[in-house]
Design a protein around this motif. Sequence first.
Motif, PDB file in Angstrom:
ATOM      1  N   ASP A 106      13.588 -21.113  28.058  1.00 38.73           N
ATOM      2  CA  ASP A 106      13.698 -20.869  29.679  1.00 38.73           C
ATOM      3  C   ASP A 106      14.656 -21.645  30.511  1.00 38.73           C
ATOM      4  O   ASP A 106      15.257 -21.334  31.112  1.00 38.73           O
ATOM      5  CB  ASP A 106      11.908 -20.808  30.241  1.00 38.73           C
ATOM      6  CG  ASP A 106      12.246 -20.315  31.599  1.00 38.73           C
ATOM      7  OD1 ASP A 106      12.701 -19.216  31.736  1.00 38.73           O
ATOM      8  OD2 ASP A 106      11.333 -20.782  32.526  1.00 38.73           O
ATOM      9  N   SER A 107      14.420 -23.105  30.056  1.00 39.16           N
ATOM     10  CA  SER A 107      15.449 -23.949  30.878  1.00 39.16           C
ATOM     11  C   SER A 107      16.920 -23.815  30.334  1.00 39.16           C
ATOM     12  O   SER A 107      17.687 -24.272  31.168  1.00 39.16           O
ATOM     13  CB  SER A 107      14.880 -25.338  30.531  1.00 39.16           C
ATOM     14  OG  SER A 107      14.876 -25.937  29.505  1.00 39.16           O
ATOM     15  N   LEU A 108      17.061 -23.532  28.821  1.00 39.61           N
ATOM     16  CA  LEU A 108      18.542 -23.627  28.693  1.00 39.61           C
ATOM     17  C   LEU A 108      19.072 -22.252  28.642  1.00 39.61           C
ATOM     18  O   LEU A 108      20.303 -22.116  28.963  1.00 39.61           O
ATOM     19  CB  LEU A 108      18.610 -23.927  27.077  1.00 39.61           C
ATOM     20  CG  LEU A 108      18.146 -25.489  26.841  1.00 39.61           C
ATOM     21  CD1 LEU A 108      18.185 -25.872  25.306  1.00 39.61           C
ATOM     22  CD2 LEU A 108      19.191 -26.316  27.504  1.00 39.61           C
ATOM     23  N   TYR A 109      18.435 -21.140  28.581  1.00 39.25           N
ATOM     24  CA  TYR A 109      18.799 -19.934  28.485  1.00 39.25           C
ATOM     25  C   TYR A 109      18.493 -18.947  29.413  1.00 39.25           C
ATOM     26  O   TYR A 109      18.805 -17.731  29.617  1.00 39.25           O
ATOM     27  CB  TYR A 109      18.581 -19.176  27.092  1.00 39.25           C
ATOM     28  CG  TYR A 109      19.241 -20.211  25.940  1.00 39.25           C
ATOM     29  CD1 TYR A 109      20.435 -20.228  25.812  1.00 39.25           C
ATOM     30  CD2 TYR A 109      18.338 -21.164  25.355  1.00 39.25           C
ATOM     31  CE1 TYR A 109      20.830 -21.142  24.732  1.00 39.25           C
ATOM     32  CE2 TYR A 109      18.950 -21.672  24.332  1.00 39.25           C
ATOM     33  CZ  TYR A 109      20.225 -21.925  24.104  1.00 39.25           C
ATOM     34  OH  TYR A 109      20.636 -22.909  23.085  1.00 39.25           O
ATOM     35  N   GLY A 110      17.392 -19.392  30.446  1.00 37.83           N
ATOM     36  CA  GLY A 110      16.868 -18.692  31.537  1.00 37.83           C
ATOM     37  C   GLY A 110      16.164 -17.401  30.880  1.00 37.83           C
ATOM     38  O   GLY A 110      15.947 -16.541  31.705  1.00 37.83           O
ATOM     39  N   HIS A 111      15.645 -17.505  29.868  1.00 39.86           N
ATOM     40  CA  HIS A 111      14.937 -16.163  29.295  1.00 39.86           C
ATOM     41  C   HIS A 111      14.117 -16.824  28.149  1.00 39.86           C
ATOM     42  O   HIS A 111      14.377 -17.556  27.353  1.00 39.86           O
ATOM     43  CB  HIS A 111      15.620 -15.125  28.823  1.00 39.86           C
ATOM     44  CG  HIS A 111      14.953 -14.149  28.228  1.00 39.86           C
ATOM     45  ND1 HIS A 111      14.537 -13.797  26.835  1.00 39.86           N
ATOM     46  CD2 HIS A 111      14.135 -12.929  29.022  1.00 39.86           C
ATOM     47  CE1 HIS A 111      13.612 -12.824  26.781  1.00 39.86           C
ATOM     48  NE2 HIS A 111      13.554 -12.221  27.949  1.00 39.86           N
ATOM     49  N   MET A 112      12.859 -16.382  28.143  1.00 40.14           N
ATOM     50  CA  MET A 112      11.856 -16.639  26.959  1.00 40.14           C
ATOM     51  C   MET A 112      10.908 -15.499  26.495  1.00 40.14           C
ATOM     52  O   MET A 112      10.889 -14.526  27.421  1.00 40.14           O
ATOM     53  CB  MET A 112      10.966 -17.815  27.224  1.00 40.14           C
ATOM     54  CG  MET A 112      10.012 -17.641  28.275  1.00 40.14           C
ATOM     55  SD  MET A 112       8.957 -19.111  28.562  1.00 40.14           S
ATOM     56  CE  MET A 112       7.866 -18.644  29.654  1.00 40.14           C
ATOM     57  N   PRO A 113      10.314 -15.450  25.342  1.00 41.88           N
ATOM     58  CA  PRO A 113       9.480 -14.298  25.057  1.00 41.88           C
ATOM     59  C   PRO A 113       8.424 -14.075  26.072  1.00 41.88           C
ATOM     60  O   PRO A 113       7.826 -14.742  26.584  1.00 41.88           O
ATOM     61  CB  PRO A 113       9.106 -14.679  23.427  1.00 41.88           C
ATOM     62  CG  PRO A 113      10.009 -15.561  23.260  1.00 41.88           C
ATOM     63  CD  PRO A 113      10.372 -16.434  24.337  1.00 41.88           C
ATOM     64  N   GLU A 114       8.217 -12.932  26.280  1.00 39.21           N
ATOM     65  CA  GLU A 114       7.413 -12.413  26.965  1.00 39.21           C
ATOM     66  C   GLU A 114       5.873 -12.631  26.822  1.00 39.21           C
ATOM     67  O   GLU A 114       4.883 -13.053  27.267  1.00 39.21           O
ATOM     68  CB  GLU A 114       7.236 -10.767  27.396  1.00 39.21           C
ATOM     69  CG  GLU A 114       8.452 -10.389  28.026  1.00 39.21           C
ATOM     70  CD  GLU A 114       8.693  -8.690  27.836  1.00 39.21           C
ATOM     71  OE1 GLU A 114       7.525  -8.205  27.603  1.00 39.21           O
ATOM     72  OE2 GLU A 114       9.727  -8.345  28.326  1.00 39.21           O
ATOM     73  N   ARG A 115       5.610 -12.666  25.201  1.00 41.24           N
ATOM     74  CA  ARG A 115       4.304 -12.907  24.733  1.00 41.24           C
ATOM     75  C   ARG A 115       4.637 -13.861  23.193  1.00 41.24           C
ATOM     76  O   ARG A 115       5.595 -13.346  22.645  1.00 41.24           O
ATOM     77  CB  ARG A 115       3.593 -11.811  24.186  1.00 41.24           C
ATOM     78  CG  ARG A 115       3.377 -11.023  25.408  1.00 41.24           C
ATOM     79  CD  ARG A 115       2.062  -9.841  25.257  1.00 41.24           C
ATOM     80  NE  ARG A 115       1.057 -10.147  24.185  1.00 41.24           N
ATOM     81  CZ  ARG A 115       0.466  -9.517  23.566  1.00 41.24           C
ATOM     82  NH1 ARG A 115       0.997  -8.381  23.087  1.00 41.24           N
ATOM     83  NH2 ARG A 115      -0.662  -9.755  22.623  1.00 41.24           N
ATOM     84  N   SER A 116       3.746 -14.815  23.133  1.00 37.39           N
ATOM     85  CA  SER A 116       3.917 -15.550  21.859  1.00 37.39           C
ATOM     86  C   SER A 116       2.575 -15.836  21.163  1.00 37.39           C
ATOM     87  O   SER A 116       1.828 -16.152  21.963  1.00 37.39           O
ATOM     88  CB  SER A 116       4.859 -16.822  22.249  1.00 37.39           C
ATOM     89  OG  SER A 116       6.206 -16.519  22.457  1.00 37.39           O
ATOM     90  N   VAL A 117       2.463 -16.026  20.007  1.00 36.10           N
ATOM     91  CA  VAL A 117       1.074 -16.355  19.446  1.00 36.10           C
ATOM     92  C   VAL A 117       1.392 -17.526  18.234  1.00 36.10           C
ATOM     93  O   VAL A 117       2.529 -17.321  17.489  1.00 36.10           O
ATOM     94  CB  VAL A 117       0.385 -15.040  18.766  1.00 36.10           C
ATOM     95  CG1 VAL A 117       1.423 -14.744  17.682  1.00 36.10           C
ATOM     96  CG2 VAL A 117      -0.955 -15.419  18.635  1.00 36.10           C
ATOM     97  N   ALA A 118       0.570 -18.316  18.210  1.00 42.69           N
ATOM     98  CA  ALA A 118       0.501 -19.321  17.044  1.00 42.69           C
ATOM     99  C   ALA A 118      -0.520 -18.792  16.077  1.00 42.69           C
ATOM    100  O   ALA A 118      -1.626 -18.838  16.287  1.00 42.69           O
ATOM    101  CB  ALA A 118       0.349 -20.738  17.525  1.00 42.69           C
TER     102      ALA A 118
END
Length: 102
Positions: free
Chosen positions: A55-67
């Motif tokens: 988010d901070s470097l590319y202005g976007h991150m996955p909507e959902r993530s799971v570990a």
Amino acid sequence: QPELAESISHYARVVFLDAALEGSGVRAVPVEAATNQRPDGSHGHSPGALLALCDSLYGHMPERSVAVAIPGQNFDFGEQLSPFAEKMIEQAVEEVGHFLLS
């Protein structure tokens, strides 16, 4: 690994897989962006820190993530999976499938 942030930033959903030293079954836990982006040990950045970096470097991150934590009993080198490891991999594939289809 911070170099994964750029690749991760292009996807809507991300699954982080990790071997777990304890447990009798697979655990799937939603991942949110972390507020602390410092590395947390030998694995480099945590999944939450990688999301925040996206988010901070590319202005976007996955909507959902799971570990998904996959427990193991024997971490020695070998040529075959143990019956326990095979069972845990089947459970992990099921968890990932549920996540991707939900």
